[in-house]
Design a protein around this motif. Structure first.
Motif, mmCIF file in Angstrom:
data_model
loop_
_atom_site.group_PDB
_atom_site.id
_atom_site.type_symbol
_atom_site.label_atom_id
_atom_site.label_comp_id
_atom_site.label_asym_id
_atom_site.label_seq_id
_atom_site.Cartn_x
_atom_site.Cartn_y
_atom_site.Cartn_z
ATOM 1 N N ASP A 75 0.849 -1.192 0.000
ATOM 2 C CA ASP A 75 0.000 0.000 0.000
ATOM 3 C C ASP A 75 0.885 1.244 0.000
ATOM 4 O OD1 ASP A 75 -2.421 -1.405 0.194
ATOM 5 O OD2 ASP A 75 -2.259 -1.528 2.362
ATOM 6 N N PHE A 76 0.517 2.207 -0.823
ATOM 7 C CA PHE A 76 1.223 3.484 -0.873
ATOM 8 C C PHE A 76 0.209 4.611 -0.958
ATOM 9 C CE2 PHE A 76 4.386 0.610 -2.726
ATOM 10 C CZ PHE A 76 5.505 0.942 -1.984
ATOM 11 N N GLU A 77 0.603 5.782 -0.448
ATOM 12 C CA GLU A 77 -0.223 6.973 -0.589
ATOM 13 C C GLU A 77 0.213 7.730 -1.837
ATOM 14 O OE1 GLU A 77 -1.222 11.184 1.661
ATOM 15 O OE2 GLU A 77 -0.330 9.550 2.804
ATOM 16 N N VAL A 78 -0.752 8.244 -2.582
ATOM 17 C CA VAL A 78 -0.475 9.081 -3.746
ATOM 18 C C VAL A 78 -0.203 10.489 -3.234
ATOM 19 C CG1 VAL A 78 -1.415 10.056 -5.875
ATOM 20 C CG2 VAL A 78 -1.941 7.683 -5.253
ATOM 21 N N VAL A 79 1.020 10.997 -3.457
ATOM 22 C CA VAL A 79 1.373 12.323 -2.950
ATOM 23 C C VAL A 79 1.249 13.410 -4.011
ATOM 24 C CG1 VAL A 79 2.849 11.483 -1.088
ATOM 25 C CG2 VAL A 79 3.845 11.936 -3.332
ATOM 26 N N GLN A 80 1.208 13.019 -5.300
ATOM 27 C CA GLN A 80 1.020 14.023 -6.344
ATOM 28 C C GLN A 80 0.437 13.357 -7.573
ATOM 29 O OE1 GLN A 80 2.592 14.784 -9.576
ATOM 30 N NE2 GLN A 80 1.191 16.509 -9.618
ATOM 31 N N ASP B 39 -2.462 14.605 -11.107
ATOM 32 C CA ASP B 39 -3.375 15.605 -11.665
ATOM 33 C C ASP B 39 -4.765 15.416 -11.069
ATOM 34 O OD1 ASP B 39 -1.363 16.608 -13.281
ATOM 35 O OD2 ASP B 39 -1.899 15.310 -14.968
ATOM 36 N N PRO B 40 -5.553 16.485 -11.002
ATOM 37 C CA PRO B 40 -6.914 16.371 -10.467
ATOM 38 C C PRO B 40 -7.772 15.450 -11.339
ATOM 39 C CG PRO B 40 -6.295 18.677 -10.741
ATOM 40 C CD PRO B 40 -5.214 17.856 -11.352
ATOM 41 N N ASN B 41 -8.769 14.862 -10.704
ATOM 42 C CA ASN B 41 -9.725 14.012 -11.402
ATOM 43 C C ASN B 41 -10.570 14.870 -12.334
ATOM 44 O OD1 ASN B 41 -11.453 11.985 -12.181
ATOM 45 N ND2 ASN B 41 -12.479 11.803 -10.222
ATOM 46 N N VAL B 42 -10.807 14.358 -13.537
ATOM 47 C CA VAL B 42 -11.675 15.043 -14.498
ATOM 48 C C VAL B 42 -12.926 14.195 -14.656
ATOM 49 C CG1 VAL B 42 -11.898 15.846 -16.878
ATOM 50 C CG2 VAL B 42 -9.700 16.050 -15.699
ATOM 51 N N LYS B 43 -14.080 14.814 -14.514
ATOM 52 C CA LYS B 43 -15.346 14.092 -14.608
ATOM 53 C C LYS B 43 -15.410 13.285 -15.911
ATOM 54 C CE LYS B 43 -20.292 14.779 -14.143
ATOM 55 N NZ LYS B 43 -20.688 14.381 -12.842
ATOM 56 N N GLY B 44 -15.794 12.009 -15.777
ATOM 57 C CA GLY B 44 -15.907 11.130 -16.931
ATOM 58 C C GLY B 44 -14.715 10.225 -17.141
ATOM 59 N N ASP C 174 -7.231 10.207 -6.732
ATOM 60 C CA ASP C 174 -6.881 11.566 -6.318
ATOM 61 C C ASP C 174 -5.684 11.566 -5.384
ATOM 62 O OD1 ASP C 174 -8.965 13.001 -7.648
ATOM 63 O OD2 ASP C 174 -10.382 12.301 -6.119
ATOM 64 N N GLN C 175 -5.057 12.724 -5.275
ATOM 65 C CA GLN C 175 -3.956 12.918 -4.340
ATOM 66 C C GLN C 175 -4.439 12.617 -2.928
ATOM 67 O OE1 GLN C 175 -1.697 16.448 -5.100
ATOM 68 N NE2 GLN C 175 -1.200 16.700 -2.942
ATOM 69 N N GLY C 176 -3.606 11.925 -2.134
ATOM 70 C CA GLY C 176 -3.951 11.592 -0.757
ATOM 71 C C GLY C 176 -4.577 10.216 -0.596
ATOM 72 N N GLU C 177 -4.979 9.587 -1.696
ATOM 73 C CA GLU C 177 -5.582 8.244 -1.610
ATOM 74 C C GLU C 177 -4.504 7.187 -1.404
ATOM 75 O OE1 GLU C 177 -8.990 6.937 -3.941
ATOM 76 O OE2 GLU C 177 -8.781 8.812 -5.059
ATOM 77 N N LYS C 178 -4.886 6.117 -0.731
ATOM 78 C CA LYS C 178 -4.014 4.949 -0.565
ATOM 79 C C LYS C 178 -4.373 3.946 -1.643
ATOM 80 C CE LYS C 178 -1.964 5.519 3.610
ATOM 81 N NZ LYS C 178 -0.622 5.219 3.988
ATOM 82 N N ILE C 179 -3.343 3.418 -2.315
ATOM 83 C CA ILE C 179 -3.572 2.444 -3.373
ATOM 84 C C ILE C 179 -2.718 1.205 -3.147
ATOM 85 C CG2 ILE C 179 -4.251 4.175 -5.080
ATOM 86 C CD1 ILE C 179 -1.422 3.853 -6.315
ATOM 87 N N LEU C 180 -3.143 0.103 -3.715
ATOM 88 C CA LEU C 180 -2.408 -1.153 -3.669
ATOM 89 C C LEU C 180 -1.616 -1.267 -4.964
ATOM 90 C CD1 LEU C 180 -2.041 -3.728 -1.945
ATOM 91 C CD2 LEU C 180 -3.904 -4.738 -3.261
ATOM 92 N N VAL C 181 -0.300 -1.521 -4.843
ATOM 93 C CA VAL C 181 0.576 -1.578 -6.005
ATOM 94 C C VAL C 181 1.168 -2.975 -6.143
ATOM 95 C CG1 VAL C 181 2.679 -0.633 -7.038
ATOM 96 C CG2 VAL C 181 1.138 0.868 -5.780
ATOM 97 N N ASP C 182 1.132 -3.511 -7.360
ATOM 98 C CA ASP C 182 1.783 -4.772 -7.703
ATOM 99 C C ASP C 182 3.265 -4.459 -7.883
ATOM 100 O OD1 ASP C 182 2.682 -7.163 -8.742
ATOM 101 O OD2 ASP C 182 1.456 -7.082 -10.553
ATOM 102 N N ILE C 183 4.088 -4.860 -6.923
ATOM 103 C CA ILE C 183 5.499 -4.486 -6.900
ATOM 104 C C ILE C 183 6.284 -5.045 -8.093
ATOM 105 C CG2 ILE C 183 7.656 -4.577 -5.558
ATOM 106 C CD1 ILE C 183 5.449 -2.683 -4.447
#
Length: 69
Positions: A13-18, A20-25, A50-59
């Motif tokens: 698990d990693f946090e996204v620190v940077q 681009d903003p989400n664009v609708k659609g 989005d920035q600040g979310e935690k994601i699961l990464v396949d190492i």
């Protein structure tokens, strides 16, 4: 000489620190964008992440898997 073996987990698990903003659609179209993780690595993530979310990464593949729970 001693040989040391280490088994690393295949997902982390990693946090996204940077990113681009989400664009609708973006979620329906399969759009990806680069995201910088807290460890400094940059991977491609779906447009809805989005920035600040935690994601699961396949190492081994350095690839986004899902949002962390």
């Amino acid at each position: 000489m001693k040989l040391i073996l280490a088994a690393l987990p295949s997902t982390l698990d990693f946090e996204v620190v940077q990113t681009d903003p989400n664009v609708k659609g973006n979620s329906a179209q399969g759009v990806t964008k680069p995201a910088v993780l807290e460890c400094g690595a940059t991977i491609m993530v779906p447009g809805f992440i989005d920035q600040g979310e935690k994601i699961l990464v396949d190492i081994p593949n350095k690839a986004y898997m899902s949002r962390s729970k």
